[in-house]
Scaffold this active site. Structure first.
Site, short mmCIF file in Angstrom:
data_model
loop_
_atom_site.label_atom_id
_atom_site.label_comp_id
_atom_site.label_asym_id
_atom_site.label_seq_id
_atom_site.Cartn_x
_atom_site.Cartn_y
_atom_site.Cartn_z
N HIS A 22 -3.90 3.97 -1.55
CA HIS A 22 -3.89 2.65 -2.21
C HIS A 22 -3.70 1.58 -1.14
CE1 HIS A 22 -2.92 -0.82 -4.49
NE2 HIS A 22 -1.63 -0.63 -4.57
N SER A 81 6.69 2.30 -5.34
CA SER A 81 6.77 1.75 -6.70
C SER A 81 5.53 2.12 -7.51
CB SER A 81 6.93 0.23 -6.65
OG SER A 81 5.82 -0.35 -5.98
N GLU A 82 4.47 2.57 -6.86
CA GLU A 82 3.26 2.99 -7.55
C GLU A 82 3.20 4.51 -7.75
OE1 GLU A 82 1.43 1.11 -9.12
OE2 GLU A 82 1.31 -0.83 -8.10
N HIS A 140 -4.31 -2.69 0.05
CA HIS A 140 -4.34 -4.04 -0.48
C HIS A 140 -5.39 -4.86 0.28
CE1 HIS A 140 -0.46 -4.29 -2.96
NE2 HIS A 140 -0.75 -3.02 -2.78
N HIS A 145 -5.19 -6.93 -7.13
CA HIS A 145 -4.18 -5.99 -6.67
C HIS A 145 -4.63 -5.20 -5.44
CE1 HIS A 145 -1.00 -2.77 -7.97
NE2 HIS A 145 -1.11 -2.85 -6.66
N GLY A 148 0.81 -1.21 0.00
CA GLY A 148 0.00 0.00 0.00
C GLY A 148 0.85 1.26 0.00
N ASN A 149 0.18 2.37 -0.25
CA ASN A 149 0.86 3.66 -0.27
C ASN A 149 -0.15 4.78 -0.18
OD1 ASN A 149 0.18 3.66 -3.31
ND2 ASN A 149 1.64 1.99 -3.11
N THR A 153 9.04 3.32 -0.89
CA THR A 153 8.94 1.91 -1.24
C THR A 153 9.75 1.07 -0.27
OG1 THR A 153 9.00 0.36 -3.09
CG2 THR A 153 10.90 1.83 -2.86
#
Length: 186
Positions: free
Chosen positions: A89, A69-70, A91, A150, A24-25, A39
């Protein structure tokens, strides 16, 4: 400070089971810059100083770590939606596996929190421009997208609203699962 909010909201999402230690981010837009979680770091343990600032082309302008990474997905969303100030974001497992079965109006207040329906994005390799553009396109008319296999992406005019939308989708997934278990439809 927005950095402290990002760290605290991430911790909340982790404690509520919507992310894992490294998944997640979260990001927030600050004018022409984006402050984003790094990340490969245990995100529930982050401090504000661990966050990374990037421009809308993804170049690091402040911070010691590499951005999520997103980062492409976050940048693509901000470019497409100037009204968005935060991207979350997660998961969360249930929304991810029930993506096409969740109905935004299953719980009465959900549609008002979400501000519309839930977009579904097909499985696309994480961290790619292809995924970034697909999610940004899906969010052109929605505030939440579920990426099959995802996770969930929620946006809002504030970090609180984006986090709340991610949580509402998780609640809708739980309600969908209960309805399935009780034989109440697909």
């Amino acid at each position: 400070m927005i950095e402290e909010e990002i760290v605290e909201y991430y911790r909340l999402l982790y404690l509520r089971g919507q992310t894992t230690l490294l998944s997640g981010n979260i990001s927030a837009r600050l004018g022409d810059l984006v402050v984003i979680t790094p990340t490969s770091a245990p995100k529930p343990l982050l401090r504000p100083s661990d966050l990374v600032y990037i421009d809308l082309d993804g170049r690091v302008v402040k911070g010691e770590r590499a951005p999520s990474s997103e980062w492409r997905m976050h940048v693509a969303i901000y470019r497409r939606r100037p009204d968005v100030a935060a991207v979350v974001h997660t998961h969360a497992v249930l929304p991810t596996v029930l993506a096409e079965r969740i109905e935004a109006d299953l719980l009465l207040e959900s549609e008002s929190y979400l501000g519309g329906g839930i977009a579904v994005v097909p499985p696309i390799k994480p961290g790619t421009w292809e995924l970034a553009e697909a999610v940004a396109e899906a969010l052109a008319k929605s505030n939440v997208a579920i990426m099959k296999k995802h996770g969930v992406v929620a946006v809002g005019p504030s970090l609180a609203e984006a986090v709340n939308r991610a949580e509402v989708v998780n609640d809708l997934a739980l309600a969908t699962l209960a309805r399935i278990w009780l034989g109440g439809g697909p």
